[in-house]
Scaffold this active site. Sequence first.
Site, short mmCIF file in Angstrom:
data_model
loop_
_atom_site.label_atom_id
_atom_site.label_comp_id
_atom_site.label_asym_id
_atom_site.label_seq_id
_atom_site.Cartn_x
_atom_site.Cartn_y
_atom_site.Cartn_z
N HIS A 1 0.82 -1.21 0.00
CA HIS A 1 0.00 0.00 0.00
C HIS A 1 0.85 1.26 0.00
O HIS A 1 0.49 2.28 -0.60
CB HIS A 1 -0.92 -0.01 1.22
CG HIS A 1 -2.00 1.02 1.18
ND1 HIS A 1 -3.09 0.92 0.33
CD2 HIS A 1 -2.17 2.18 1.86
CE1 HIS A 1 -3.88 1.96 0.50
NE2 HIS A 1 -3.35 2.75 1.43
N HIS B 1 -10.27 2.72 -0.49
CA HIS B 1 -10.42 2.35 0.92
C HIS B 1 -11.25 1.07 0.97
O HIS B 1 -12.26 0.98 1.69
CB HIS B 1 -11.06 3.48 1.72
CG HIS B 1 -10.26 3.87 2.93
ND1 HIS B 1 -10.80 4.11 4.16
CD2 HIS B 1 -8.91 4.01 3.09
CE1 HIS B 1 -9.86 4.41 5.02
NE2 HIS B 1 -8.70 4.37 4.41
#
Length: 736
Positions: free
Chosen positions: A47, A94
């Site tokens: 990420h 998200h």
Amino acid sequence: MNELAITKELILEHGLTLDEYDLIKKTIGRDLTYTELGIASVMWSEHASYKNSIKYLKTLPRDGSALLTKTGEENAGVVDIGDGLAVSFKIESHNHPSAVEPYQGAATGVGGILRDIFTMGARPVAALNSLRFGNQNNPQVKKLMKGIVSGIADYGNCFGVPTVGGEVYFEDSYEGNPLVNAMAVGILKHENLATASAIGVGNYVVYVGAKTGRDGIHGATFASIELSDESEEKRTAVQVGDPFMEKLLLEATLEVIEAGLVEGIQDMGAAGLTCSSSEMAAKAENGIELDVSLVPQRETGMTAYEIMLSESQERMLLVIKPENLAKITEIFEKWDLDAVKIGVVTDNGNLRVLDKGVLKAELPAQLLVLGGDAPVYDREKIKPKYLEEVQKFDPNKVEIPKDFNQVILKLLNEPNIASKRPIFQQYDHMVQINTMVEPGSDAAVIRIKDTNKAIAVCTDCNGRHVYLNPYEGTKGAVAEAARNVVCSGARPSAITNCLNFGNPYKPEVYWTFVEAIKGMSDACREFDTPVTGGNVSFYNENPTGAIYPTPTIGMLGIIEDKDKVITQDYKNVGDVIILIGDHCNEVGGSEYLKSIHNTISGNSPKIDLKHEKKLYDAILDMADKKIIESAHDCSDGGLAVTLAESCFKQNGQILGAEIKMEMKYRPDFELFGESHSRIVVSCNPKNVELIQKIAQQNGMNSEIIGKVIEEKFMLNDLINIDVEKLKTNWSTGIIY
């Protein structure tokens, strides 16, 4: 320095491989402390480091004369729009947080992307989203959808930004792994453009915003693993947002930026204080020394490890000149926010972490960051076997429907095509009173205050098309996004992307990812829409399988004269309806094949990029001359759905259409195929000749196919139905 003994099990638990740990150990010449292990693990997570994607991301077109920031080097992209103004915009995912905690996961996704925008010195003027769910009839999917939509709505509405557009798709592949991609757009003056850099040795490092808690610890690493039955236990990796606090942070942040009090600034997003401090230091080729005991905390007994890895929301890290500390503190206190000096900029290149003066971590900043010494991988690539099977499907073997009325009624009721009003009516899309085109048209349009300009924005991606052909499907995603802003009268200017894929360690997934990057690169180069930044989200899998590959495109278009904005709905009875583009003879991956023939097969629509660009030029010329009343692109559901949707006016009223067109191919292919490079326009009869001339000059076919009438939708002898009935089906397809 040691806090916990570093074991093989502890290393693996943090998401690092043993080889990666050994590389770090070799670089610094010793074992890591527990705090250093935490820091390294989040910064080298997928990420934060993009270690499995950065090699191919660098092949995307990232330069343009209008870009004011380099792609990937700031919190968000910035595009010059003239008159000393610029647009900052970005999209991010998200997904995993929203899967386990839908409301807070989605809400903090909105909060995070808004901070990326105002950290640049821009005031947010619009928010968008791209959502993917499983079958809406599944009770768990309904629960997820309600939580996610509510989270988006509540955060955006309370913060005071209009949520103006987006997209929602429902496919079985997203059943256990919904996608929540949040996009934000802001406007700034050139002189207020801020940078995420720790400039100036001896300058102060200042923590501002909300207090730090234990929420969100290891959020970045949580986003870098597959969802599993144990994911519920990872709720502590989901942040908790406060939109009212964020509104205060916005005003205070813009005030200090506009006052020229800030040398560098970065949002504390993924990986929190760790990411913001190490990235700012590395960018300036400096170091940062912090004492975490000075960080404002809302929980007691927090360790250096927890403070450095917390992803508590509504926080920023500033680098300032010492003489500006008092003024900055005064401004933030005025907004009831903390502003505390927690460190200094150094010249040793290290991120040095103290706790009440006790050394807890010291690592080279360049070792940690994307573009620095973090690892770069090129994984094994294998073309998926399923592609051969689905692409050899012969659509000519499906039966031609006997009742085209029933086909279009069913298509308009499919949730992928049906009105998204049940969702977007949860959002305030008129706050700030600059929204010119509301959700429901091809793209949203926002006026730029004190100018004659406007911007058009949209998000787009047909994941099913990418699943059937990653290269062509991704080209098509860029093209559809560009077509949508063109249909609003805007020239496509730049994109941001959110690349949602499965596990990159699976060769078939990685091959798909690389092909998608190639398709995006080719399309963006042809359309001159550089990639300003974005997000890669891997590991979108759960025990039942991977999602469809979904490279979501956020497109920005510029309108020089806001009086030339176009919408998709017909305007006047008697107007002529013209198809700009070719007839369709392909139905692979279409909603028609899925909903009517129960198959997801074939090849995705092929696209000639140069031909597509000619279409944009033709439509924009027509818009500039103000000779078209409406424009709507052909995409999901094909030409028939495009013609029907144009009957539904934005004010709730309806008009009809009488279509009489020659069929060159099978009628169901012509009407429901999803070929690219087609836009339906309507115009006053006096403008037909000029429209056809402009189309011809740009190498595009144009064909008069009908006229606008009242309340009936008629298409040759195949469809004859009341528009009100069509609208009812279209309005009730999504169950919210």
